[in-house]
Motif scaffolding. Structure first.
Motif, PDB file in Angstrom:
ATOM      1  N   GLN A 193       0.813  -1.223   0.000  1.00  0.00           N
ATOM      2  CA  GLN A 193       0.000   0.000   0.000  1.00  0.00           C
ATOM      3  C   GLN A 193       0.847   1.274   0.000  1.00  0.00           C
ATOM      4  N   SER A 194       2.137   1.166   0.237  1.00  0.00           N
ATOM      5  CA  SER A 194       3.001   2.354   0.254  1.00  0.00           C
ATOM      6  C   SER A 194       2.980   3.023  -1.113  1.00  0.00           C
ATOM      7  N   ARG A 195       3.002   4.341  -1.121  1.00  0.00           N
ATOM      8  CA  ARG A 195       2.896   5.056  -2.395  1.00  0.00           C
ATOM      9  C   ARG A 195       3.568   6.420  -2.240  1.00  0.00           C
ATOM     10  N   TYR A 196       3.892   7.009  -3.381  1.00  0.00           N
ATOM     11  CA  TYR A 196       4.393   8.381  -3.316  1.00  0.00           C
ATOM     12  C   TYR A 196       3.214   9.327  -3.113  1.00  0.00           C
ATOM     13  N   THR A 197       3.493  10.469  -2.491  1.00  0.00           N
ATOM     14  CA  THR A 197       2.449  11.463  -2.246  1.00  0.00           C
ATOM     15  C   THR A 197       2.857  12.796  -2.870  1.00  0.00           C
ATOM     16  N   ASP A 198       2.187  13.852  -2.447  1.00  0.00           N
ATOM     17  CA  ASP A 198       2.503  15.181  -2.950  1.00  0.00           C
ATOM     18  C   ASP A 198       3.933  15.585  -2.639  1.00  0.00           C
ATOM     19  N   ASP A 199       4.505  15.054  -1.555  1.00  0.00           N
ATOM     20  CA  ASP A 199       5.888  15.381  -1.208  1.00  0.00           C
ATOM     21  C   ASP A 199       6.836  15.011  -2.352  1.00  0.00           C
ATOM     22  N   THR A 200       6.642  13.814  -2.897  1.00  0.00           N
ATOM     23  CA  THR A 200       7.482  13.355  -4.005  1.00  0.00           C
ATOM     24  C   THR A 200       7.218  14.157  -5.266  1.00  0.00           C
ATOM     25  N   VAL A 201       5.962  14.363  -5.590  1.00  0.00           N
ATOM     26  CA  VAL A 201       5.622  15.092  -6.821  1.00  0.00           C
ATOM     27  C   VAL A 201       6.282  16.465  -6.825  1.00  0.00           C
ATOM     28  N   LEU A 202       6.218  17.151  -5.692  1.00  0.00           N
ATOM     29  CA  LEU A 202       6.706  18.527  -5.652  1.00  0.00           C
ATOM     30  C   LEU A 202       8.218  18.594  -5.480  1.00  0.00           C
ATOM     31  N   THR A 203       8.811  17.561  -4.876  1.00  0.00           N
ATOM     32  CA  THR A 203      10.275  17.452  -4.865  1.00  0.00           C
ATOM     33  C   THR A 203      10.785  17.299  -6.289  1.00  0.00           C
ATOM     34  N   ILE A 204      10.119  16.485  -7.074  1.00  0.00           N
ATOM     35  CA  ILE A 204      10.473  16.316  -8.489  1.00  0.00           C
ATOM     36  C   ILE A 204      10.316  17.642  -9.226  1.00  0.00           C
ATOM     37  N   ALA A 205       9.269  18.391  -8.911  1.00  0.00           N
ATOM     38  CA  ALA A 205       9.045  19.679  -9.577  1.00  0.00           C
ATOM     39  C   ALA A 205      10.176  20.653  -9.289  1.00  0.00           C
ATOM     40  N   VAL A 206      10.628  20.693  -8.038  1.00  0.00           N
ATOM     41  CA  VAL A 206      11.740  21.580  -7.680  1.00  0.00           C
ATOM     42  C   VAL A 206      13.015  21.139  -8.400  1.00  0.00           C
ATOM     43  N   ALA A 207      13.272  19.842  -8.418  1.00  0.00           N
ATOM     44  CA  ALA A 207      14.452  19.340  -9.135  1.00  0.00           C
ATOM     45  C   ALA A 207      14.387  19.695 -10.608  1.00  0.00           C
TER      46      ALA A 207
END
Length: 254
Positions: free
Chosen positions: A30-44
């Motif tokens: 059930q583990s999944r990426y959340t908004d934290d990952t999406v927006l970290t990718i956006a900053v990168a």
């Protein structure tokens, strides 16, 4: 920044169902990426391409569904680009790429502010992003935990003298920078390795994915290595676009 993403994925299932022990699996079906990952990718992506943070955050926020905060999601869908004076920890959860990509304290602080203030222009929102990015940077260049603690405490007036044992009994879910960034940094300071940093943050029973994201980014920079099994498990849960950005970012800045 992969350490931050792993922290996010690991913490994703423990925000709604907090754990009271450190004896828990970091990855489940059930583990999944959340908004934290999406927006970290956006900053990168902004750092890699020079695209402004507003455009990147809105592009990735619209493309990938995640449990965004209501104010952020309204901003993502709005025609307006005006910030909304947030002091939430969203500015800190997405900032780790800044600590890996910039090479001087002043540049790290300026870029962290730049990445935060497009949404989180409240002083505490900016402060949380700067503290997190600076901790990543100091860890990356080989500073000791004692030095990192002293620098963050003195510069940002965060109380990092508390222990996790002191914090845990009364700590509650808190999405503010001022109520979660210091605790996430303490989770790193008390860690023995990358995994224990993630578990320390999650076991506080707060905003688990974001706090583990913050602690994980610093821990990656400090310990240098992430267990290969964790990398494989995390990457299996990420979209191809994210994997390409991570690979390109690592080739430039690691």
């Amino acid at each position: 920044m992969l350490g931050a993403i792993i922290g996010d994925i690991a913490g994703s299932i423990y925000e709604p169902v907090p754990v009271r022990t450190k004896n828990f699996p970091l990855f489940t079906a059930q583990s999944r990426y959340t908004d934290d990952t999406v927006l970290t990718i956006a900053v990168a992506y902004s750092i890699l391409t020079g695209q402004d943070y507003t455009t990147s955050l809105k592009y990735f926020g619209r493309k990938y569904k995640a449990p965004y905060g209501s104010n952020f999601y309204d901003w993502v869908l709005s025609a307006s680009n005006a910030p909304y004076n947030s002091w939430g920890n969203g500015s800190a959860m997405r900032v780790s790429p800044v600590g890996f990509a910039f090479d001087f304290v002043d540049d790290v602080l300026a870029e962290a502010k730049k990445s935060a203030e497009v949404t989180h222009n409240h002083p505490e929102g900016i402060k949380g992003a700067q503290a997190t990015a600076l901790a990543v940077y100091l860890a990356r260049i080989g500073e000791s935990k004692e030095s990192i603690k002293a620098e963050i405490s003195n510069r940002f007036r965060y109380n990092l003298d508390r222990t996790l044992a002191e914090i845990r009994p009364t700590y509650r879910f808190d999405v503010s920078c001022q109520g979660s960034v210091p605790e996430s940094i303490i989770a790193f300071i008390e860690s023995k390795d990358f995994i224990s940093a993630i578990k320390n943050a999650i076991a506080l029973r707060g905003d688990a994915d974001t706090m583990a994201c913050i602690a994980g980014g610093i821990a990656q920079a400090f310990y240098k290595k992430i267990p290969e099994k964790m990398i494989i498990q995390a990457k299996a849960k990420l979209p191809l676009e994210f994997l390409r950005i991570i690979t390109y970012f690592n080739s430039k800045f690691n």
